[in-house]
Design an enzyme around this catalytic site. Structure first.
Site, PDB file in Angstrom:
ATOM      1  N   TYR A 138      55.245 -20.378 -70.549  1.00 41.00           N
ATOM      2  CA  TYR A 138      55.398 -19.247 -69.681  1.00 41.00           C
ATOM      3  C   TYR A 138      54.309 -18.288 -69.676  1.00 41.00           C
ATOM      4  CZ  TYR A 138      60.386 -20.806 -68.793  1.00 41.00           C
ATOM      5  OH  TYR A 138      61.448 -21.540 -68.508  1.00 41.00           O
ATOM      6  N   LYS A 188      60.234 -31.973 -77.844  1.00 37.24           N
ATOM      7  CA  LYS A 188      60.103 -32.992 -77.213  1.00 37.24           C
ATOM      8  C   LYS A 188      58.791 -33.693 -77.749  1.00 37.24           C
ATOM      9  CE  LYS A 188      60.611 -35.572 -73.176  1.00 37.24           C
ATOM     10  NZ  LYS A 188      61.690 -36.553 -72.990  1.00 37.24           N
ATOM     11  N   ASP A 220      65.858 -33.713 -73.934  1.00 39.48           N
ATOM     12  CA  ASP A 220      66.702 -34.450 -72.846  1.00 39.48           C
ATOM     13  C   ASP A 220      67.966 -34.768 -73.491  1.00 39.48           C
ATOM     14  OD1 ASP A 220      64.774 -35.859 -74.612  1.00 39.48           O
ATOM     15  OD2 ASP A 220      64.720 -37.726 -73.109  1.00 39.48           O
ATOM     16  N   ASP A 244      65.459 -21.600 -72.250  1.00 41.36           N
ATOM     17  CA  ASP A 244      65.851 -20.761 -70.908  1.00 41.36           C
ATOM     18  C   ASP A 244      66.871 -21.813 -70.332  1.00 41.36           C
ATOM     19  OD1 ASP A 244      65.694 -19.324 -68.416  1.00 41.36           O
ATOM     20  OD2 ASP A 244      63.807 -20.007 -67.884  1.00 41.36           O
ATOM     21  N   ASP A 248      71.269 -21.419 -70.647  1.00 41.54           N
ATOM     22  CA  ASP A 248      72.093 -21.183 -69.489  1.00 41.54           C
ATOM     23  C   ASP A 248      73.244 -22.330 -69.560  1.00 41.54           C
ATOM     24  OD1 ASP A 248      70.775 -19.012 -68.515  1.00 41.54           O
ATOM     25  OD2 ASP A 248      70.391 -19.791 -66.419  1.00 41.54           O
TER      26      ASP A 248
END
Ligand code: NAD
Length: 353
Positions: A138, A188, A220, A244, A248
């Protein structure tokens, strides 16, 4: 200790008022702190023309912790971007260098039907997601969209230094120590070097926390496990982008947006505490908002900034008792329970503190 109180917009003032009552009740029991109000978001734009005025900047810089309601509303959506309430939120996070975002997702047994997952999957759920908030793809440079060989290409840079990884790992290990001492680090590493470093540094940091059990999971798989068997997790730590998405996902396991608190911390545990929901303009001023996410944010403040576990637990047990006694605001109401407004929910919590 000084707590800055930024009620903000929409339902913000109503829900923060209830959290303040709870803090005041604990103060009369011996906790020592001052509360100082300030303006952030739309109310600050109305009063000063800026969403994060200089007076608020000084207030939050001097404070040990910040309690925030929510900011924003449709009347501000057409303002120039730098005047929008959300800009105030971004600026405050940046000013305070809040790099660690802590989001618990707890399912109260009485609210099991609010989840879209089967009750037997989510019953007893109690997860804490620790998300790095100031680095990763980001913010990484270079970034952009440009012409290359006759077509547009877009690119971003996923980057973490070992210092950034180590400081968020420490927050996560310390949070695990305040809970069930299990930490799952999500990365990852099978395709991204940046997250190979993440895994290496988290593993090195674990040597200082031999009492915490560390595991690793690919992102994943973590996304899948969160809906397959979420109760396997205690604390999860991950980078900004994966966090992020996963935070959620985890918060929606409970189905009750009005119940979920959050904390954002700097490297000395100074924190900004706020509910995860927004300013809910559709119900503002109607005494209909659920104040529990904000009240539970006050409990997080006591735990993480003030190291006052006893006060934090008192607030959390009061919330459990009030739900068990059947009190519900409209967002979590079911037939057979007692529907109450924002202030009456605050009364019920106070009666149980
Ligand atoms: P929202 O979270 O405000 O509301 C979504 C839905 O959930 C609405 O139906 C609302 O009534 C309900 N809801 C939210 N909190 C509730 C509570 N405590 N009790 C009962 N019901 C509750 O999201 P939105 O409608 O997308 O956004 C409204 C405004 O809030 C926008 O201006 C947005 O930019 C802002 N916002 C601010 C923050 C923040 O301050 N951190 C976060 C998200 C959105």
């Amino acid at each position: 200790m000084k707590i800055a109180i930024l009620a903000g917009d929409g339902i913000g003032p109503e829900i923060v008022a209830q959290a303040v009552r709870v803090l005041e009740a604990l103060r009369s029991d011996g906790l020592k702190f001052e509360l100082e109000p300030g303006l952030l978001g739309g109310c600050a734009v109305d009063a000063t023309g800026e969403p994060f005025p200089e007076a608020t900047r000084r207030l939050v810089s001097d404070a040990d912790a910040v309690m925030l309601g929510a900011v924003g509303g449709p009347q501000y959506d057409t303002l120039p971007r730098e005047q929008r309430p959300e800009q105030g939120l971004l600026s405050i996070r940046k000013t305070l260098n809040l790099f660690a975002n802590l989001r618990p997702a707890v399912l109260y047994p009485e609210l099991a039907n609010a989840s879209t997952l089967k009750p037997e999957v989510v019953m007893g759920l109690d997860i804490l997601i620790v998300r790095e908030l100031t680095g990763d793809i980001y913010f990484g440079e270079p970034r952009g969209i440009e012409q290359r060989r006759g077509q547009r290409v877009g690119y971003n840079t996923m980057i973490y230094s070992e210092a950034e990884i180590r400081r968020i790992a420490k927050v996560a290990f310390q949070a695990a120590r305040k809970r069930n001492r299990r930490l799952c680090s999500v990365d990852k590493m099978n395709v991204l070097e940046c997250t190979q470093l993440w895994r290496d540094v988290v593993t090195e940091t674990a040597q200082d926390y031999p009492d915490v059990e560390l595991s690793h999971m690919l992102v994943d798989n973590a996304a899948m496990q969160l809906v397959r068997n979420p109760r396997q997790f205690d604390v999860v730590v991950t980078g900004n982008m994966f966090g992020d998405i996963l935070s959620d996902e985890a918060s929606m396991l409970t189905g009750s947006i009005g119940m979920l608190p959050s904390a954002s911390l700097d490297d000395r545990n100074k924190g900004l505490y706020e509910p995860i929901h927004g300013s809910a303009p559709d119900i503002a001023g109607k005494d209909a908002a659920n104040p529990l996410a904000t009240i539970l944010s006050a409990a997080m403040m006591l735990r993480y900034t003030f190291d006052e576990e006893a006060g934090a637990s008192r607030i959390e047990s009061a919330v459990k008792k009030v739900l068990a006694s059947g009190y519900r605001t409209q967002d979590i109401y079911e037939p057979g329970t007692k529907k109450v407004g924002t202030a009456a929910m605050g009364d019920a919590i106070l009666a149980n503190i």
